[in-house]
Design a protein around this motif. Structure first.
Motif, short mmCIF file in Angstrom:
data_model
loop_
_atom_site.label_atom_id
_atom_site.label_comp_id
_atom_site.label_asym_id
_atom_site.label_seq_id
_atom_site.Cartn_x
_atom_site.Cartn_y
_atom_site.Cartn_z
N MET A 76 -9.63 -13.31 55.53
CA MET A 76 -10.14 -13.95 56.73
C MET A 76 -9.06 -14.86 57.30
N ALA A 77 -8.71 -14.65 58.55
CA ALA A 77 -7.72 -15.47 59.24
C ALA A 77 -8.43 -16.34 60.27
N VAL A 78 -8.22 -17.65 60.21
CA VAL A 78 -8.84 -18.56 61.16
C VAL A 78 -8.01 -18.57 62.44
N LEU A 79 -8.64 -18.17 63.54
CA LEU A 79 -7.94 -18.08 64.82
C LEU A 79 -8.14 -19.32 65.68
N SER A 80 -9.29 -19.97 65.57
CA SER A 80 -9.55 -21.16 66.38
C SER A 80 -10.62 -22.01 65.72
N GLY A 81 -10.59 -23.31 66.00
CA GLY A 81 -11.61 -24.23 65.54
C GLY A 81 -11.44 -24.65 64.09
N THR A 82 -12.47 -25.34 63.59
CA THR A 82 -12.50 -25.81 62.21
C THR A 82 -13.88 -25.55 61.61
N ALA A 83 -13.95 -25.51 60.28
CA ALA A 83 -15.22 -25.30 59.58
C ALA A 83 -15.05 -25.66 58.12
N LYS A 84 -16.16 -25.64 57.41
CA LYS A 84 -16.15 -25.70 55.95
C LYS A 84 -16.57 -24.32 55.44
N ILE A 85 -15.98 -23.89 54.34
CA ILE A 85 -16.39 -22.64 53.72
C ILE A 85 -16.66 -22.92 52.25
N ARG A 86 -17.88 -22.63 51.83
CA ARG A 86 -18.27 -22.81 50.42
C ARG A 86 -18.07 -21.49 49.69
N PHE A 87 -17.37 -21.55 48.59
CA PHE A 87 -17.07 -20.36 47.78
C PHE A 87 -17.68 -20.50 46.39
N GLY A 88 -18.15 -19.36 45.85
CA GLY A 88 -18.44 -19.29 44.42
C GLY A 88 -19.87 -19.47 43.98
N VAL A 89 -20.80 -19.76 44.90
CA VAL A 89 -22.20 -19.94 44.50
C VAL A 89 -23.13 -19.26 45.49
N ALA A 90 -24.29 -18.85 45.00
CA ALA A 90 -25.30 -18.20 45.84
C ALA A 90 -26.26 -19.23 46.41
#
Length: 224
Positions: A76-90
């Motif tokens: 995944m390549a971020v093209l614009s803006g900002t965010a949080k991404i949570r990894f590793g849990v359901a």
């Protein structure tokens, strides 16, 4: 020097995660002149050259359900803006407020800050969930097609016309067709998705996944 961080995310009761580390390439993509955005065509050219199949550009809404891909590795390549991404849990509830801001999720995982220029290389099986996107926008597919390929006679021309608003990412895959799995599945089968020949950003260099994803990908059957 590109900053590369790696995160080892072990199996939980609900998601397989992977013996291969999640890779975060910080600010690896150049911004388009006079903007804070990355050029979709340049990113498409880079990923395609390295045998990663670009499938979509999405503009993300405020949150989404945590999920993983069982048949393919994802970039995944971020093209614009900002965010949080949570990894590793359901997520453990369909209530989007509770599974994003409350306790309706598994313990553990890691939350990473994502901004334009970043790239995430996500092994098959690693759960991920994008949330807290800025600027605020509604979820939308921006590239032509249905999200499983750039459906255009001239993909470069089509991507050059994409207007980047909100938090947007480009997704590319290697290994097979992407699917959307919230939890469960055949963990050992997910872990056996073959290692890509090339890194989506660094190609044949050992600087990326070629030097950091060792072995066949199989792990012991023990669950956390």
């Amino acid at each position: 020097m590109v900053g590369i961080k790696q995160y080892h995310l072990f199996p939980t009761k609900l998601v397989p995660n992977s013996p291969r580390p999640l890779l975060h390439y910080k600010s690896v993509l150049p911004k388009h002149p006079n903007t804070s955005h990355c050029d979709p065509v340049s990113v498409w050219n880079l990923f395609t050259k390295n045998d990663w199949d670009v499938q979509w550009i999405f503009r993300y809404g405020p949150t989404q359900l945590s999920h993983y891909h069982s048949q393919a590795h994802e970039c995944m390549a971020v093209l614009s803006g900002t965010a949080k991404i949570r990894f590793g849990v359901a997520d453990t509830s369909p209530d989007m407020h509770e599974n994003t801001y409350g306790s309706a999720r598994e313990d553990g995982g890691v939350v990473l800050h994502a901004e334009a220029g970043d790239v995430f290389v996500i092994p098959a099986g690693v759960a991920h969930k994008t949330h807290d996107t800025k600027p605020d926008a509604e979820f939308a597919l921006l590239s032509p097609g249905k999200g499983h390929g750039i459906e255009a006679e001239d993909p470069v021309e089509a991507l050059s016309r994409v207007r980047l608003e909100g938090f947007t990412m480009m997704g590319a895959y290697c290994g097979g067709e992407w699917d959307f799995v919230a939890m469960g599945g055949e963990f050992e089968k997910v872990w056996s998705v073959p290692k890509p020949k090339f890194d989506p950003v660094f190609g044949g260099s050992e600087n990326g996944l070629r030097g950091r994803w060792q072995g066949s990908g199989m792990v012991a059957k023990a669950r956390l």
